[in-house]
Write a protein that holds these residues in place. Structure first.
Motif, PDB file in Angstrom:
ATOM      1  N   LYS A 194       0.832  -1.204   0.000  1.00 44.98           N
ATOM      2  CA  LYS A 194       0.000   0.000   0.000  1.00 44.98           C
ATOM      3  C   LYS A 194       0.869   1.257   0.000  1.00 44.98           C
ATOM      4  O   LYS A 194       0.600   2.205  -0.747  1.00 44.98           O
ATOM      5  CB  LYS A 194      -0.924   0.013   1.211  1.00 44.98           C
ATOM      6  CG  LYS A 194      -2.041  -0.994   1.143  1.00 44.98           C
ATOM      7  CD  LYS A 194      -2.885  -0.947   2.401  1.00 44.98           C
ATOM      8  CE  LYS A 194      -3.937  -2.033   2.385  1.00 44.98           C
ATOM      9  NZ  LYS A 194      -4.764  -1.999   3.601  1.00 44.98           N
ATOM     10  N   LEU A 195       1.889   1.268   0.835  1.00 52.03           N
ATOM     11  CA  LEU A 195       2.780   2.428   0.898  1.00 52.03           C
ATOM     12  C   LEU A 195       3.525   2.605  -0.429  1.00 52.03           C
ATOM     13  O   LEU A 195       3.664   3.727  -0.917  1.00 52.03           O
ATOM     14  CB  LEU A 195       3.754   2.286   2.070  1.00 52.03           C
ATOM     15  CG  LEU A 195       3.095   2.469   3.449  1.00 52.03           C
ATOM     16  CD1 LEU A 195       3.954   1.855   4.542  1.00 52.03           C
ATOM     17  CD2 LEU A 195       2.813   3.932   3.726  1.00 52.03           C
ATOM     18  N   ASN A 196       3.973   1.497  -1.022  1.00 53.41           N
ATOM     19  CA  ASN A 196       4.646   1.569  -2.324  1.00 53.41           C
ATOM     20  C   ASN A 196       3.715   2.148  -3.385  1.00 53.41           C
ATOM     21  O   ASN A 196       4.124   2.998  -4.181  1.00 53.41           O
ATOM     22  CB  ASN A 196       5.122   0.192  -2.777  1.00 53.41           C
ATOM     23  CG  ASN A 196       6.289  -0.372  -1.990  1.00 53.41           C
ATOM     24  OD1 ASN A 196       6.585  -1.556  -2.100  1.00 53.41           O
ATOM     25  ND2 ASN A 196       6.968   0.437  -1.192  1.00 53.41           N
ATOM     26  N   ARG A 221      10.226   7.460   6.777  1.00 54.85           N
ATOM     27  CA  ARG A 221      10.659   8.332   7.876  1.00 54.85           C
ATOM     28  C   ARG A 221      10.634   9.801   7.448  1.00 54.85           C
ATOM     29  O   ARG A 221      10.236  10.674   8.223  1.00 54.85           O
ATOM     30  CB  ARG A 221      12.059   7.949   8.349  1.00 54.85           C
ATOM     31  CG  ARG A 221      12.096   6.650   9.115  1.00 54.85           C
ATOM     32  CD  ARG A 221      13.500   6.353   9.658  1.00 54.85           C
ATOM     33  NE  ARG A 221      13.594   4.966  10.045  1.00 54.85           N
ATOM     34  CZ  ARG A 221      14.120   4.003   9.301  1.00 54.85           C
ATOM     35  NH1 ARG A 221      14.644   4.264   8.124  1.00 54.85           N
ATOM     36  NH2 ARG A 221      14.149   2.758   9.738  1.00 54.85           N
ATOM     37  N   GLN A 222      11.070  10.071   6.233  1.00 52.21           N
ATOM     38  CA  GLN A 222      11.098  11.455   5.744  1.00 52.21           C
ATOM     39  C   GLN A 222       9.688  12.024   5.555  1.00 52.21           C
ATOM     40  O   GLN A 222       9.437  13.177   5.873  1.00 52.21           O
ATOM     41  CB  GLN A 222      11.872  11.547   4.432  1.00 52.21           C
ATOM     42  CG  GLN A 222      13.362  11.359   4.598  1.00 52.21           C
ATOM     43  CD  GLN A 222      14.094  11.319   3.265  1.00 52.21           C
ATOM     44  OE1 GLN A 222      13.489  11.363   2.195  1.00 52.21           O
ATOM     45  NE2 GLN A 222      15.411  11.217   3.327  1.00 52.21           N
ATOM     46  N   VAL A 223       8.797  11.215   5.035  1.00 50.92           N
ATOM     47  CA  VAL A 223       7.425  11.652   4.776  1.00 50.92           C
ATOM     48  C   VAL A 223       6.679  11.879   6.092  1.00 50.92           C
ATOM     49  O   VAL A 223       5.922  12.837   6.223  1.00 50.92           O
ATOM     50  CB  VAL A 223       6.693  10.626   3.885  1.00 50.92           C
ATOM     51  CG1 VAL A 223       5.206  10.885   3.833  1.00 50.92           C
ATOM     52  CG2 VAL A 223       7.293  10.612   2.493  1.00 50.92           C
ATOM     53  N   GLY A 224       6.889  10.983   7.040  1.00 53.37           N
ATOM     54  CA  GLY A 224       6.216  11.091   8.331  1.00 53.37           C
ATOM     55  C   GLY A 224       4.907  10.332   8.377  1.00 53.37           C
ATOM     56  O   GLY A 224       4.318   9.993   7.349  1.00 53.37           O
ATOM     57  N   THR A 225       4.472  10.105   9.571  1.00 54.13           N
ATOM     58  CA  THR A 225       3.299   9.270   9.816  1.00 54.13           C
ATOM     59  C   THR A 225       2.039   9.789   9.150  1.00 54.13           C
ATOM     60  O   THR A 225       1.393   9.084   8.372  1.00 54.13           O
ATOM     61  CB  THR A 225       3.060   9.137  11.329  1.00 54.13           C
ATOM     62  OG1 THR A 225       4.229   8.566  11.926  1.00 54.13           O
ATOM     63  CG2 THR A 225       1.854   8.267  11.635  1.00 54.13           C
ATOM     64  N   GLU A 226       1.669  11.014   9.480  1.00 57.19           N
ATOM     65  CA  GLU A 226       0.390  11.541   9.000  1.00 57.19           C
ATOM     66  C   GLU A 226       0.356  11.652   7.481  1.00 57.19           C
ATOM     67  O   GLU A 226      -0.627  11.266   6.859  1.00 57.19           O
ATOM     68  CB  GLU A 226       0.094  12.901   9.649  1.00 57.19           C
ATOM     69  CG  GLU A 226      -0.242  12.813  11.128  1.00 57.19           C
ATOM     70  CD  GLU A 226       0.960  12.877  12.072  1.00 57.19           C
ATOM     71  OE1 GLU A 226       0.739  13.058  13.277  1.00 57.19           O
ATOM     72  OE2 GLU A 226       2.108  12.735  11.606  1.00 57.19           O
ATOM     73  N   HIS A 238      -5.486   1.662  13.162  1.00 56.61           N
ATOM     74  CA  HIS A 238      -4.417   0.716  13.521  1.00 56.61           C
ATOM     75  C   HIS A 238      -3.270   0.785  12.518  1.00 56.61           C
ATOM     76  O   HIS A 238      -2.103   0.615  12.878  1.00 56.61           O
ATOM     77  CB  HIS A 238      -4.980  -0.703  13.654  1.00 56.61           C
ATOM     78  CG  HIS A 238      -5.980  -0.784  14.756  1.00 56.61           C
ATOM     79  ND1 HIS A 238      -5.635  -0.759  16.089  1.00 56.61           N
ATOM     80  CD2 HIS A 238      -7.335  -0.843  14.723  1.00 56.61           C
ATOM     81  CE1 HIS A 238      -6.726  -0.810  16.832  1.00 56.61           C
ATOM     82  NE2 HIS A 238      -7.768  -0.858  16.016  1.00 56.61           N
ATOM     83  N   PHE A 239      -3.590   1.046  11.268  1.00 52.05           N
ATOM     84  CA  PHE A 239      -2.558   1.265  10.257  1.00 52.05           C
ATOM     85  C   PHE A 239      -1.782   2.540  10.590  1.00 52.05           C
ATOM     86  O   PHE A 239      -0.561   2.579  10.507  1.00 52.05           O
ATOM     87  CB  PHE A 239      -3.200   1.342   8.868  1.00 52.05           C
ATOM     88  CG  PHE A 239      -2.234   1.577   7.741  1.00 52.05           C
ATOM     89  CD1 PHE A 239      -1.130   0.761   7.545  1.00 52.05           C
ATOM     90  CD2 PHE A 239      -2.436   2.624   6.856  1.00 52.05           C
ATOM     91  CE1 PHE A 239      -0.247   0.987   6.496  1.00 52.05           C
ATOM     92  CE2 PHE A 239      -1.561   2.854   5.799  1.00 52.05           C
ATOM     93  CZ  PHE A 239      -0.465   2.032   5.630  1.00 52.05           C
ATOM     94  N   LEU A 240      -2.492   3.577  11.000  1.00 55.63           N
ATOM     95  CA  LEU A 240      -1.864   4.830  11.410  1.00 55.63           C
ATOM     96  C   LEU A 240      -0.913   4.595  12.582  1.00 55.63           C
ATOM     97  O   LEU A 240       0.242   5.041  12.562  1.00 55.63           O
ATOM     98  CB  LEU A 240      -2.948   5.845  11.787  1.00 55.63           C
ATOM     99  CG  LEU A 240      -2.523   7.238  12.206  1.00 55.63           C
ATOM    100  CD1 LEU A 240      -1.789   7.960  11.084  1.00 55.63           C
ATOM    101  CD2 LEU A 240      -3.744   8.042  12.645  1.00 55.63           C
ATOM    102  N   TYR A 241      -1.365   3.869  13.591  1.00 51.00           N
ATOM    103  CA  TYR A 241      -0.506   3.531  14.730  1.00 51.00           C
ATOM    104  C   TYR A 241       0.703   2.719  14.275  1.00 51.00           C
ATOM    105  O   TYR A 241       1.816   2.908  14.752  1.00 51.00           O
ATOM    106  CB  TYR A 241      -1.266   2.701  15.772  1.00 51.00           C
ATOM    107  CG  TYR A 241      -2.326   3.407  16.563  1.00 51.00           C
ATOM    108  CD1 TYR A 241      -2.395   4.788  16.670  1.00 51.00           C
ATOM    109  CD2 TYR A 241      -3.294   2.667  17.240  1.00 51.00           C
ATOM    110  CE1 TYR A 241      -3.389   5.407  17.430  1.00 51.00           C
ATOM    111  CE2 TYR A 241      -4.279   3.263  18.003  1.00 51.00           C
ATOM    112  CZ  TYR A 241      -4.314   4.637  18.090  1.00 51.00           C
ATOM    113  OH  TYR A 241      -5.288   5.237  18.845  1.00 51.00           O
ATOM    114  N   GLN A 254       9.152   4.992  14.739  1.00 53.85           N
ATOM    115  CA  GLN A 254       9.844   5.062  16.030  1.00 53.85           C
ATOM    116  C   GLN A 254      10.672   3.800  16.321  1.00 53.85           C
ATOM    117  O   GLN A 254      11.443   3.778  17.281  1.00 53.85           O
ATOM    118  CB  GLN A 254       8.836   5.255  17.164  1.00 53.85           C
ATOM    119  CG  GLN A 254       8.198   6.605  17.205  1.00 53.85           C
ATOM    120  CD  GLN A 254       7.396   6.793  18.479  1.00 53.85           C
ATOM    121  OE1 GLN A 254       7.761   6.323  19.551  1.00 53.85           O
ATOM    122  NE2 GLN A 254       6.272   7.488  18.351  1.00 53.85           N
ATOM    123  N   ASP A 255      10.482   2.748  15.518  1.00 47.86           N
ATOM    124  CA  ASP A 255      11.162   1.465  15.699  1.00 47.86           C
ATOM    125  C   ASP A 255      10.833   0.819  17.047  1.00 47.86           C
ATOM    126  O   ASP A 255      11.703   0.373  17.777  1.00 47.86           O
ATOM    127  CB  ASP A 255      12.676   1.618  15.523  1.00 47.86           C
ATOM    128  CG  ASP A 255      13.380   0.274  15.358  1.00 47.86           C
ATOM    129  OD1 ASP A 255      12.759  -0.671  14.827  1.00 47.86           O
ATOM    130  OD2 ASP A 255      14.550   0.152  15.778  1.00 47.86           O
TER     131      ASP A 255
END
Length: 86
Positions: free
Chosen positions: A16-18, A29-34, A51-54, A61-62
């Motif tokens: 999904k992220l790809n 990491r550069q883009v950030g969570t939100e 839950h995907f957001l979390y 944060q690893d």
């Protein structure tokens, strides 16, 4: 590093992220969570859940998702609620 090698993100969510244009752990990491969540939600999966957001936040944060601070979870819940206001 591939996104699926991060904690809390498996192959399905990596895909999904790809598809949203985020191709590596460093990019995430550069883009950030939100922003990563918004990209997936708008471009790939309009049903992406909190839950995907979390999971994204914990991956960045690893840490395991259950170790997110209550403060950060509250911030993310508010962000998520604001998305669902019509």
């Amino acid at each position: 590093m591939q996104i699926s090698e991060m904690k809390n993100i498996g192959l399905v969510n990596e895909k999904k992220l790809n598809e949203a244009g985020i191709m590596s752990a460093e990019e995430l990491r550069q883009v950030g969570t939100e922003q990563a969540f918004l990209s997936v939600r708008h471009l790939v999966d309009d049903g992406a859940c909190i839950h995907f957001l979390y999971g994204i936040e914990a991956a960045i944060q690893d840490i395991p998702k259950r170790e997110l601070t209550e403060r950060r979870k509250a911030e993310l819940r508010q962000f998520f609620r604001n998305l669902n206001i019509d």
